[in-house]
Design a protein around this motif. Structure first.
Motif, mmCIF file in Angstrom:
data_model
loop_
_atom_site.group_PDB
_atom_site.id
_atom_site.type_symbol
_atom_site.label_atom_id
_atom_site.label_comp_id
_atom_site.label_asym_id
_atom_site.label_seq_id
_atom_site.Cartn_x
_atom_site.Cartn_y
_atom_site.Cartn_z
ATOM 1 N N PRO A 208 -5.050 -8.056 -3.229
ATOM 2 C CA PRO A 208 -5.867 -6.881 -2.965
ATOM 3 C C PRO A 208 -6.214 -5.929 -4.093
ATOM 4 C CG PRO A 208 -4.321 -7.243 -1.067
ATOM 5 C CD PRO A 208 -3.874 -8.002 -2.345
ATOM 6 N N LYS A 209 -7.411 -5.396 -3.718
ATOM 7 C CA LYS A 209 -7.921 -4.230 -4.935
ATOM 8 C C LYS A 209 -6.802 -3.312 -5.006
ATOM 9 C CE LYS A 209 -11.591 -6.206 -6.625
ATOM 10 N NZ LYS A 209 -12.964 -5.385 -6.346
ATOM 11 N N ASP A 210 -6.072 -2.969 -3.838
ATOM 12 C CA ASP A 210 -4.936 -1.829 -3.846
ATOM 13 C C ASP A 210 -3.890 -2.174 -4.612
ATOM 14 O OD1 ASP A 210 -6.672 -0.254 -2.093
ATOM 15 O OD2 ASP A 210 -5.478 -0.615 -0.463
ATOM 16 N N VAL A 211 -3.609 -3.522 -4.642
ATOM 17 C CA VAL A 211 -2.512 -3.942 -5.415
ATOM 18 C C VAL A 211 -2.757 -3.993 -6.943
ATOM 19 C CG1 VAL A 211 -1.025 -5.869 -5.909
ATOM 20 C CG2 VAL A 211 -1.308 -5.285 -3.628
ATOM 21 N N GLN A 212 -4.144 -4.319 -7.172
ATOM 22 C CA GLN A 212 -4.771 -4.401 -8.617
ATOM 23 C C GLN A 212 -4.512 -3.076 -9.024
ATOM 24 O OE1 GLN A 212 -8.339 -6.807 -9.446
ATOM 25 N NE2 GLN A 212 -7.889 -7.872 -7.382
ATOM 26 N N ARG A 213 -4.749 -2.018 -8.403
ATOM 27 C CA ARG A 213 -5.034 -0.634 -9.067
ATOM 28 C C ARG A 213 -3.739 -0.137 -9.241
ATOM 29 N NH1 ARG A 213 -9.694 -0.058 -5.357
ATOM 30 N NH2 ARG A 213 -8.231 0.236 -3.630
ATOM 31 N N THR A 214 -2.580 -0.914 -8.729
ATOM 32 C CA THR A 214 -1.091 -0.117 -9.111
ATOM 33 C C THR A 214 -0.345 -0.983 -9.884
ATOM 34 O OG1 THR A 214 -0.359 -1.029 -6.899
ATOM 35 C CG2 THR A 214 -1.454 1.207 -6.925
ATOM 36 N N ASP A 268 0.391 -7.978 2.921
ATOM 37 C CA ASP A 268 -0.857 -7.756 2.407
ATOM 38 C C ASP A 268 -1.417 -8.832 1.604
ATOM 39 O OD1 ASP A 268 0.495 -7.485 0.138
ATOM 40 O OD2 ASP A 268 -0.507 -5.639 -0.835
ATOM 41 N N ALA A 294 4.147 -4.888 0.364
ATOM 42 C CA ALA A 294 2.874 -5.069 -0.761
ATOM 43 C C ALA A 294 3.418 -6.190 -1.842
ATOM 44 C CB ALA A 294 2.891 -3.795 -1.474
#
Length: 320
Positions: A208-214, A268, A294
């Motif tokens: 997910p993009k949320d994972v990519q951002r972190t 996720d 996550a």
């Protein structure tokens, strides 16, 4: 007249730029494909067995671990997964599943036949018992190996792994054929997307993009390596198409698996739903279940914890 001359000069200049840009893109693309083909060829091994010619990769020393790759993979992806989750203390044996790289689909390309092909490979390598690690779409044949060859299964690990499938609707199949299959069905289109928009493709494969951002730099490098290892895509696409036809019923007798089992899945994961991990952990007797909040499908940022837990688990099974 002067305006026409200026327009012609502008158009000519633009055409020259486009031609040069296209040539540069082609040179880079061709070089990347040659490098990918050379890498795949250099690392592959093959052996003739009663199940046919089997392609595989191997690295490390220690207790044998049969690592079964996911969609878009091949023996090279399996080697990477084995190194990440098991470390350096195992003899990683990673076959290319039917349709991937040099593994031509036989007349019987069922999941059961794939599991039996693993047994043929182990026979050829003189391996009696092995840890079995199924990742993603490698999960179904890992389950079948544990069911069909219990005497050879020291332990079973299911990582982000499929344990059942839902029937695909006609609309779902149309979306598949008009979406991701068009991207990955061509070496060039996959190369272009992986080069220009890797984040979009990571989202397609369950990160997910949320994972990519972190992501840390180390995690971002791992994600990039995972995408790079899918080249050349045309050598993997037949296997992807075969995977898309697989029907894995919920009522496989997983309660008959006798090997110690360890299941790890992230909530996720948007490629293989978390419910697959729950299903494996519930149906396989005594399975340990590491539930991660996550990390997405690639379990990014979680490999240290997973390896720590797997070390203790495998030591308890005698696979150390």
């Amino acid at each position: 007249m002067k305006r026409k001359r200026i327009f012609r000069l502008f158009a000519s200049g633009l055409l020259i730029i486009l031609v040069i840009s296209s040539a540069l893109i082609y040179v880079r693309y061709s070089g990347d494909m040659r490098a990918a083909e050379a890498r795949v060829t250099a690392g592959r091994r093959s052996v003739k067995t009663p199940c046919g010619l089997i392609e595989y990769g191997e690295q490390g020393e220690g207790f044998p671990a049969l690592v079964i790759h996911g969609a878009g993979g091949g023996y090279d992806q399996g080697l990477l997964i084995g190194e990440l989750l098991l470390g350096q203390d195992y003899r990683i044996i990673s076959p290319s599943r039917f349709g991937y790289l040099g593994a031509e689909p036989p007349a019987d390309s069922s999941i059961e036949a794939q599991a039996d092909a693993y047994a043929c490979l182990l026979d050829a390598l003189g391996v009696e018992r092995t840890v079995v690690l199924g990742f993603s779409a490698g999960g179904p044949s890992a389950l079948q190996f544990a069911l069909r060859h219990p005497q050879r299964t020291q332990a079973l690990i299911m990582a982000s792994a499929i344990s059942y499938t839902e029937p695909l609707s006609d609309e779902g199949r149309r979306r598949l054929e008009s979406g991701i299959n068009r991207i990955i069905g061509s070496n060039f289109f996959y190369w272009a997307m992986e080069s220009v928009a890797p984040g979009e493709f990571l989202a397609l494969i369950g990160v997910p993009k949320d994972v990519q951002r972190t992501m840390s730099q180390e995690q971002a490098d791992l994600a990039a390596l995972t995408l790079e290892l899918m080249h050349p895509m045309s050598r993997r696409f037949p296997g992807i198409l075969l995977d898309q036809t697989r029907q894995v019923p919920r009522d496989w007798p997983l309660n008959q698996i006798s090997a110690p089992a360890f299941v790890v899945h992230a909530r996720d994961d948007t490629l293989v739903p978390f419910s697959n991990g729950e299903h494996s952990a519930t149906e396989i007797p005594g399975a340990q279940f590491l539930q991660l909040e996550a990390g997405g499908h690639l379990l990014l940022g979680q490999t240290d914890e997973i390896r720590h837990r797997l070390t203790a688990f495998l030591k308890a099974t005698g696979a150390r």
